[in-house]
Write an enzyme that holds these catalytic residues in place. Structure first.
Site, PDB file in Angstrom:
ATOM      1  N   LYS A  79      45.930  81.962  44.760  1.00 36.71           N
ATOM      2  CA  LYS A  79      45.582  82.110  43.472  1.00 36.71           C
ATOM      3  C   LYS A  79      46.687  81.628  42.694  1.00 36.71           C
ATOM      4  O   LYS A  79      47.789  81.861  43.249  1.00 36.71           O
ATOM      5  CB  LYS A  79      45.563  83.813  43.378  1.00 36.71           C
ATOM      6  N   GLY A 101      29.322  95.082  32.182  1.00 39.14           N
ATOM      7  CA  GLY A 101      30.009  93.795  31.914  1.00 39.14           C
ATOM      8  C   GLY A 101      28.780  92.775  31.673  1.00 39.14           C
ATOM      9  O   GLY A 101      27.995  92.888  32.362  1.00 39.14           O
ATOM     10  N   GLY A 132      29.540  89.294  30.676  1.00 37.46           N
ATOM     11  CA  GLY A 132      30.095  88.019  30.758  1.00 37.46           C
ATOM     12  C   GLY A 132      29.235  87.079  31.639  1.00 37.46           C
ATOM     13  O   GLY A 132      28.140  87.350  32.043  1.00 37.46           O
ATOM     14  N   ASN A 133      29.956  86.159  32.338  1.00 35.26           N
ATOM     15  CA  ASN A 133      29.550  85.105  33.196  1.00 35.26           C
ATOM     16  C   ASN A 133      28.878  85.953  34.336  1.00 35.26           C
ATOM     17  O   ASN A 133      27.519  85.539  34.563  1.00 35.26           O
ATOM     18  CB  ASN A 133      30.501  84.086  33.592  1.00 35.26           C
ATOM     19  N   GLY A 184      28.080  89.197  34.940  1.00 39.52           N
ATOM     20  CA  GLY A 184      27.160  90.343  34.719  1.00 39.52           C
ATOM     21  C   GLY A 184      25.897  89.688  33.957  1.00 39.52           C
ATOM     22  O   GLY A 184      24.827  90.344  34.314  1.00 39.52           O
ATOM     23  N   TYR A 185      25.905  88.740  33.123  1.00 38.01           N
ATOM     24  CA  TYR A 185      24.814  88.445  32.571  1.00 38.01           C
ATOM     25  C   TYR A 185      23.738  87.417  33.426  1.00 38.01           C
ATOM     26  O   TYR A 185      22.511  87.886  33.809  1.00 38.01           O
ATOM     27  CB  TYR A 185      24.962  87.382  31.434  1.00 38.01           C
TER      28      TYR A 185
HETATM   29  P1  NAD Z   1      33.616  87.355  31.537  1.00 38.89           P
HETATM   30  O1  NAD Z   1      35.148  87.297  30.800  1.00 38.89           O
HETATM   31  O2  NAD Z   1      32.665  86.254  31.360  1.00 38.89           O
HETATM   32  O3  NAD Z   1      33.034  88.834  31.070  1.00 38.89           O
HETATM   33  C1  NAD Z   1      33.490  90.002  31.312  1.00 38.89           C
HETATM   34  C2  NAD Z   1      32.774  90.996  30.554  1.00 38.89           C
HETATM   35  O4  NAD Z   1      33.135  92.275  30.824  1.00 38.89           O
HETATM   36  C3  NAD Z   1      32.368  90.530  29.298  1.00 38.89           C
HETATM   37  O5  NAD Z   1      31.130  90.992  28.950  1.00 38.89           O
HETATM   38  C4  NAD Z   1      33.284  91.702  28.677  1.00 38.89           C
HETATM   39  O6  NAD Z   1      32.698  92.114  27.255  1.00 38.89           O
HETATM   40  C5  NAD Z   1      33.282  92.805  29.443  1.00 38.89           C
HETATM   41  N1  NAD Z   1      34.373  93.762  29.463  1.00 38.89           N
HETATM   42  C6  NAD Z   1      35.670  93.360  28.967  1.00 38.89           C
HETATM   43  N2  NAD Z   1      36.143  94.641  29.017  1.00 38.89           N
HETATM   44  C7  NAD Z   1      35.553  95.609  29.142  1.00 38.89           C
HETATM   45  C8  NAD Z   1      35.395  97.360  29.401  1.00 38.89           C
HETATM   46  N3  NAD Z   1      36.528  97.632  29.164  1.00 38.89           N
HETATM   47  N4  NAD Z   1      34.414  97.763  29.612  1.00 38.89           N
HETATM   48  C9  NAD Z   1      33.103  96.991  30.043  1.00 38.89           C
HETATM   49  N5  NAD Z   1      32.995  95.786  29.821  1.00 38.89           N
HETATM   50  C10 NAD Z   1      34.337  95.178  29.471  1.00 38.89           C
HETATM   51  O7  NAD Z   1      34.369  87.390  33.062  1.00 38.89           O
HETATM   52  P2  NAD Z   1      33.514  87.100  34.483  1.00 38.89           P
HETATM   53  O8  NAD Z   1      33.617  85.764  34.785  1.00 38.89           O
HETATM   54  O9  NAD Z   1      32.099  87.587  34.077  1.00 38.89           O
HETATM   55  O10 NAD Z   1      34.249  88.004  35.360  1.00 38.89           O
HETATM   56  C11 NAD Z   1      34.046  89.454  35.664  1.00 38.89           C
HETATM   57  C12 NAD Z   1      34.570  89.880  36.963  1.00 38.89           C
HETATM   58  O11 NAD Z   1      34.135  88.957  38.000  1.00 38.89           O
HETATM   59  C13 NAD Z   1      36.077  89.853  36.949  1.00 38.89           C
HETATM   60  O12 NAD Z   1      36.529  90.850  37.851  1.00 38.89           O
HETATM   61  C14 NAD Z   1      36.220  88.602  37.801  1.00 38.89           C
HETATM   62  O13 NAD Z   1      37.546  88.600  38.518  1.00 38.89           O
HETATM   63  C15 NAD Z   1      35.060  88.780  38.727  1.00 38.89           C
HETATM   64  N6  NAD Z   1      34.686  87.537  39.296  1.00 38.89           N
HETATM   65  C16 NAD Z   1      34.197  86.317  38.640  1.00 38.89           C
HETATM   66  C17 NAD Z   1      33.793  85.236  39.179  1.00 38.89           C
HETATM   67  C18 NAD Z   1      33.379  84.279  38.342  1.00 38.89           C
HETATM   68  O14 NAD Z   1      32.670  83.073  39.103  1.00 38.89           O
HETATM   69  N7  NAD Z   1      33.361  84.187  36.970  1.00 38.89           N
HETATM   70  C19 NAD Z   1      33.845  85.104  40.672  1.00 38.89           C
HETATM   71  C20 NAD Z   1      34.128  86.192  41.348  1.00 38.89           C
HETATM   72  C21 NAD Z   1      34.684  87.359  40.690  1.00 38.89           C
END
Ligand code: NAD
Length: 428
Positions: free
Chosen positions: A104, A224, A226-227, A229-230
């Site tokens: 990382k 959530g 974002g990527n 959650g959606y």
């Molecule tokens: P993202 O930035 O696309 O989305 C994050 C979401 O969380 C957004 O909808 C944002 O509005 C929401 N959010 C932020 N603060 C918040 C709060 N206080 N309360 C509620 N919602 C809140 O990020 P992502 O890529 O979707 O990643 C989300 C999580 O998944 C992170 O912990 C990341 O480390 C983990 N993750 C992501 C991936 C990936 O491929 N993107 C892979 C493994 C793990």
């Protein structure tokens, strides 16, 4: 020990599992310590001034293949966090069964304070300073918090340029150079964007099968949008699950009928509304209608405490803690964010009979997608999205089955079984 050190806490968790299953302390110690940690200064010009940022790369373990893990741009990035996240990556790649180790990295910076050009300069300078330790068979970065395919494309471009300039004996092909980074736009993988959410739903399907849950009778709340959650919401509702609540940083939405029963949300419509309004606030969508009637805005804390079957924290770490664990009503938690349930809350909930599907298994679809992207580049091929998703699902099903069987054999829970599977593979 520094009490706030997440690396020390993660070490402790692994140690507990290792001790219980008689893994030698010496082997564990050797594994837990990152192989190499690079701390670098990254000076860039901002408004005629030179500002120096701090950057990191922790190469944790490469017993199973090249180091693999994302790059995070965030003011809180520090050595301790990077070390912990790199340890989780070693466990994650092992549990999903891809031939990678764990790494990382990141930069302590708030990217929102930088212009696009400054962000590009910072990303390129980072690569110039870590170039030596990267490579398709050495260490393969990817996007993470606040980094995206555009940033990765700048990084690949810089990496290719340095390589051409050096023209050293170990010249590698263009495809191999591109295989040094995953999550790219250029020569990237079709399906990589949705891979983490898609992979999480593959795990959810398997878990439901084992627990004999019918998707049409199973309610899901997702924190959530974002990527992760959606796409989780989208694939889960396509698989027939009743996604009844979603949220972003501004709060969540639910819709109930006159008797107070949940009405499933129309996820594509919710997404459309979020795109239009910028947040979920005010998007109350059900069926073909997207309006404010019958809808209700809830806080993120309320979402966590809803009486749903499945709770999916997909935003931040440490959201289920000692402060709210007594109020969690869901029978299943699918950890899509990294570290959303604190160790103490995890112990409490597992004892109470809650099924926790741990992050290193549930969100490993992202790194499994990265593996397919890496392979696609090395083989100089362009894979079709349908084929990618099919392969991804197979990888996730097989990872789940392995963890499930281990949990049954050892009469333990899924988080412990996942650690055990990972440790046994890495230390073999
Ligand atoms: P993202 O930035 O696309 O989305 C994050 C979401 O969380 C957004 O909808 C944002 O509005 C929401 N959010 C932020 N603060 C918040 C709060 N206080 N309360 C509620 N919602 C809140 O990020 P992502 O890529 O979707 O990643 C989300 C999580 O998944 C992170 O912990 C990341 O480390 C983990 N993750 C992501 C991936 C990936 O491929 N993107 C892979 C493994 C793990």
């Amino acid at each position: 020990m520094n009490e706030n050190s997440i690396y020390q806490k993660s070490r402790q968790e692994v140690f507990e599992v290792g001790e219980k299953y008689n893994i030698s302390e010496e082997k564990l110690e050797e594994f837990l310590e990152p192989d190499k940690i690079l701390e670098i200064k990254i000076p860039i010009k901002i408004d005629d001034e030179t500002i120096t940022f701090k950057g990191f790369r922790s190469q944790h373990n490469n017993n199973l293949g090249p180091y693999k893990g994302g790059l995070r741009f965030h003011p809180n990035v520090n050595k301790d966090e990077v070390m912990a996240l790199s340890l989780w990556m070693s466990l994650k790649t092992a549990v999903v069964g891809v031939p990678f180790g764990g790494a990382k990295g990141g930069i302590a910076v708030d990217p929102k304070q930088l212009s696009e050009k400054e962000l590009e300069n910072l990303s390129r300078e980072y690569v110039r300073r870590v170039y030596e330790i990267l490579g398709p068979q050495k260490d393969i970065p990817a996007p993470d918090v606040n980094t995206n395919p555009k940033i990765i494309d700048w990084m690949v471009d810089e990496y290719v340029k340095i390589n051409q300039k050096l023209k050293n004996k170990s010249q590698i092909s263009k495809n191999e150079l591109y295989a040094t980074f995953t999550g790219k736009k250029k020569l990237g993988l079709s399906g990589r964007t949705e891979a983490t959410g898609f992979g999480g739903v593959a795990i959810l399907k398997k878990l439901s099968e084992k627990l004999k849950l019918k998707p049409e009778n199973t309610t899901v709340a997702i924190m959530g949008f974002g990527n992760v959650g959606y796409y989780f919401a989208d694939f889960a509702s396509k698989a027939g699950f009743k996604v009844v609540a979603v949220s972003d940083s501004k709060g969540g939405i639910i819709k109930r009928d006159s008797k107070g029963n949940f009405i499933p949300l129309d996820i594509p419509l919710v997404y459309e509304c979020k795109m239009e309004k910028g947040s979920l606030n005010g998007c109350y969508c059900a069926g073909g209608v997207c309006d404010t009637r019958g809808g209700q805005l809830i806080t993120n804390e309320e979402l966590l405490q809803l009486p749903v079957d499945i709770l999916v924290p997909a935003a931040l770490e440490n959201v289920i803690t000692e402060n709210n664990m007594q109020n969690i009503k869901a029978k299943i938690i699918v950890e899509m964010a990294n570290g959303p349930v604190t160790p103490k809350a995890k112990h409490y909930l597992i004892k109470k009979g809650v099924f926790i599907t741990p992050d290193i298994l549930a969100n490993s679809g992202g790194v499994a997608g990265s593996y397919i992207e890496w392979e696609q580049n090395l083989k100089n091929k362009t894979y079709k999205k349908d084929d990618v998703l099919k392969r991804l699902e197979k990888l996730m099903f097989s990872a789940f089955e392995n963890v499930w069987k281990t949990a049954e054999r050892e009469n333990t829970n899924l988080p412990e079984a996942s650690y055990l599977v990972a440790l046994q593979r890495i230390l073999k």
